[in-house]
Design a protein around this motif. Structure first.
Motif, PDB file in Angstrom:
ATOM      1  N   ARG A  68      25.835 -18.350  14.348  1.00 13.15           N
ATOM      2  CA  ARG A  68      26.568 -18.690  15.574  1.00 13.15           C
ATOM      3  C   ARG A  68      27.870 -17.911  15.684  1.00 13.15           C
ATOM      4  NH1 ARG A  68      25.281 -24.585  14.413  1.00 13.15           N
ATOM      5  NH2 ARG A  68      23.402 -24.945  15.630  1.00 13.15           N
ATOM      6  N   ALA A  69      28.523 -17.679  14.545  1.00 11.32           N
ATOM      7  CA  ALA A  69      29.790 -16.948  14.555  1.00 11.32           C
ATOM      8  C   ALA A  69      29.606 -15.494  14.987  1.00 11.32           C
ATOM      9  CB  ALA A  69      30.432 -17.003  13.168  1.00 11.32           C
ATOM     10  N   LEU A  70      28.421 -14.958  14.836  1.00 12.47           N
ATOM     11  CA  LEU A  70      28.181 -13.568  15.228  1.00 12.47           C
ATOM     12  C   LEU A  70      28.346 -13.358  16.729  1.00 12.47           C
ATOM     13  CD1 LEU A  70      25.092 -12.740  13.004  1.00 12.47           C
ATOM     14  CD2 LEU A  70      27.421 -11.871  12.753  1.00 12.47           C
ATOM     15  N   ASN A  71      28.144 -14.391  17.522  1.00 11.13           N
ATOM     16  CA  ASN A  71      28.337 -14.272  18.966  1.00 11.13           C
ATOM     17  C   ASN A  71      29.809 -14.292  19.353  1.00 11.13           C
ATOM     18  OD1 ASN A  71      25.697 -14.081  19.728  1.00 11.13           O
ATOM     19  ND2 ASN A  71      25.441 -16.271  19.998  1.00 11.13           N
ATOM     20  N   LYS A  72      30.635 -14.915  18.539  1.00 12.93           N
ATOM     21  CA  LYS A  72      32.030 -15.123  18.904  1.00 12.93           C
ATOM     22  C   LYS A  72      32.969 -14.060  18.340  1.00 12.93           C
ATOM     23  CE  LYS A  72      31.212 -20.056  18.931  1.00 12.93           C
ATOM     24  NZ  LYS A  72      31.413 -21.300  18.211  1.00 12.93           N
ATOM     25  N   LYS A  73      32.618 -13.515  17.192  1.00 13.67           N
ATOM     26  CA  LYS A  73      33.532 -12.601  16.510  1.00 13.67           C
ATOM     27  C   LYS A  73      32.839 -11.283  16.198  1.00 13.67           C
ATOM     28  CE  LYS A  73      35.964 -16.401  14.373  1.00 13.67           C
ATOM     29  NZ  LYS A  73      36.426 -17.007  13.154  1.00 13.67           N
ATOM     30  N   ARG A  74      33.642 -10.244  16.127  1.00 15.15           N
ATOM     31  CA  ARG A  74      33.097  -8.927  15.786  1.00 15.15           C
ATOM     32  C   ARG A  74      32.723  -8.861  14.311  1.00 15.15           C
ATOM     33  NH1 ARG A  74      36.101  -3.143  16.480  1.00 15.15           N
ATOM     34  NH2 ARG A  74      34.400  -1.939  15.623  1.00 15.15           N
ATOM     35  N   ARG A  75      33.536  -9.478  13.473  1.00 17.03           N
ATOM     36  CA  ARG A  75      33.263  -9.501  12.032  1.00 17.03           C
ATOM     37  C   ARG A  75      33.233 -10.947  11.559  1.00 17.03           C
ATOM     38  NH1 ARG A  75      37.058  -4.824   9.380  1.00 17.03           N
ATOM     39  NH2 ARG A  75      36.147  -3.107  10.555  1.00 17.03           N
ATOM     40  N   VAL A  76      32.328 -11.202  10.648  1.00 15.27           N
ATOM     41  CA  VAL A  76      32.214 -12.546  10.091  1.00 15.27           C
ATOM     42  C   VAL A  76      32.294 -12.414   8.576  1.00 15.27           C
ATOM     43  CG1 VAL A  76      30.721 -14.564   9.849  1.00 15.27           C
ATOM     44  CG2 VAL A  76      30.790 -13.323  12.012  1.00 15.27           C
ATOM     45  N   HIS A  77      33.210 -13.144   7.989  1.00 15.85           N
ATOM     46  CA  HIS A  77      33.382 -13.132   6.531  1.00 15.85           C
ATOM     47  C   HIS A  77      32.797 -14.420   5.966  1.00 15.85           C
ATOM     48  CE1 HIS A  77      35.201 -12.568   2.615  1.00 15.85           C
ATOM     49  NE2 HIS A  77      35.601 -13.816   2.685  1.00 15.85           N
ATOM     50  N   THR A  78      32.014 -14.278   4.936  1.00 14.81           N
ATOM     51  CA  THR A  78      31.461 -15.461   4.276  1.00 14.81           C
ATOM     52  C   THR A  78      31.764 -15.395   2.791  1.00 14.81           C
ATOM     53  OG1 THR A  78      29.333 -14.401   3.854  1.00 14.81           O
ATOM     54  CG2 THR A  78      29.550 -15.620   5.899  1.00 14.81           C
ATOM     55  N   SER A  79      31.964 -16.532   2.223  1.00 22.01           N
ATOM     56  CA  SER A  79      32.112 -16.613   0.774  1.00 22.01           C
ATOM     57  C   SER A  79      31.342 -17.839   0.313  1.00 22.01           C
ATOM     58  CB  SER A  79      33.589 -16.707   0.376  1.00 22.01           C
ATOM     59  OG  SER A  79      34.170 -17.857   0.929  1.00 22.01           O
ATOM     60  N   GLY A  80      30.855 -17.759  -0.870  1.00 20.20           N
ATOM     61  CA  GLY A  80      30.085 -18.882  -1.395  1.00 20.20           C
ATOM     62  C   GLY A  80      29.582 -18.576  -2.789  1.00 20.20           C
ATOM     63  N   CYS A  81      28.978 -19.564  -3.366  1.00 16.97           N
ATOM     64  CA  CYS A  81      28.459 -19.407  -4.724  1.00 16.97           C
ATOM     65  C   CYS A  81      27.196 -18.540  -4.703  1.00 16.97           C
ATOM     66  CB  CYS A  81      28.158 -20.771  -5.315  1.00 16.97           C
ATOM     67  SG  CYS A  81      26.919 -21.676  -4.394  1.00 16.97           S
ATOM     68  N   ARG A  82      26.708 -18.229  -5.871  1.00 22.33           N
ATOM     69  CA  ARG A  82      25.471 -17.454  -5.959  1.00 22.33           C
ATOM     70  C   ARG A  82      24.306 -18.250  -5.397  1.00 22.33           C
ATOM     71  NH1 ARG A  82      24.362 -16.186 -11.699  1.00 22.33           N
ATOM     72  NH2 ARG A  82      25.524 -18.068 -12.112  1.00 22.33           N
ATOM     73  N   LYS A  83      23.325 -17.529  -4.859  1.00 22.15           N
ATOM     74  CA  LYS A  83      22.088 -18.119  -4.335  1.00 22.15           C
ATOM     75  C   LYS A  83      22.344 -19.104  -3.186  1.00 22.15           C
ATOM     76  CE  LYS A  83      19.487 -16.351  -7.648  1.00 22.15           C
ATOM     77  NZ  LYS A  83      18.409 -15.444  -7.462  1.00 22.15           N
ATOM     78  N   SER A  84      23.344 -18.806  -2.353  1.00 18.48           N
ATOM     79  CA  SER A  84      23.636 -19.709  -1.234  1.00 18.48           C
ATOM     80  C   SER A  84      23.184 -19.112   0.101  1.00 18.48           C
ATOM     81  CB  SER A  84      25.128 -20.032  -1.191  1.00 18.48           C
ATOM     82  OG  SER A  84      25.876 -18.845  -0.989  1.00 18.48           O
ATOM     83  N   THR A  85      22.223 -18.232   0.093  1.00 18.86           N
ATOM     84  CA  THR A  85      21.573 -17.593   1.248  1.00 18.86           C
ATOM     85  C   THR A  85      22.463 -16.633   2.025  1.00 18.86           C
ATOM     86  OG1 THR A  85      22.012 -19.233   2.993  1.00 18.86           O
ATOM     87  CG2 THR A  85      20.106 -19.647   1.561  1.00 18.86           C
ATOM     88  N   LYS A  86      23.544 -16.162   1.426  1.00 17.97           N
ATOM     89  CA  LYS A  86      24.392 -15.196   2.126  1.00 17.97           C
ATOM     90  C   LYS A  86      23.624 -13.907   2.422  1.00 17.97           C
ATOM     91  CE  LYS A  86      27.527 -14.989  -1.030  1.00 17.97           C
ATOM     92  NZ  LYS A  86      27.061 -15.857  -2.088  1.00 17.97           N
TER      93      LYS A  86
END
Length: 100
Positions: A68-86
């Motif tokens: 959903r964030a891809l529609n609103k922002k040019r860049r999307v930053h994600t952080s998370g633990c391993r194996k969290s579907t990033k």
């Protein structure tokens, strides 16, 4: 006197003609590809719908937020633990971007 390569030349010529017909001469395939591009263009502003309907995959809440964030922002930053579907979500987003 026939050359030992005559059979190979004939086989190569037939293969090239068949490939050429398939790539350039098949109007139905070209029209089908154009229709598919037009249908996928409907998902230009709907990455989540693309993932569900075209790729046929279910998503978890974190993935839905990223898509959903891809529609609103040019860049999307994600952080998370391993194996969290990033990486998986990124792959879905790349498919959506290139298809729509």
């Amino acid at each position: 006197m026939p050359s030992p390569f005559d059979d190979y030349r004939e086989l190569l010529a037939r293969s090239l003609n068949a490939a050429s017909d398939e790539v350039f001469g098949n109007a139905e395939a070209i029209q089908a590809a154009a229709r598919q591009r037009h249908e996928l263009a409907a998902y230009r502003d709907r990455p989540l719908s693309y993932v569900r309907e075209v790729l046929g995959e279910t998503t978890i809440p974190i993935s839905r937020g990223i898509l959903r964030a891809l529609n609103k922002k040019r860049r999307v930053h994600t952080s998370g633990c391993r194996k969290s579907t990033k990486s998986h979500t990124s792959g879905q987003a790349v498919n959506w971007f290139f298809d729509s």
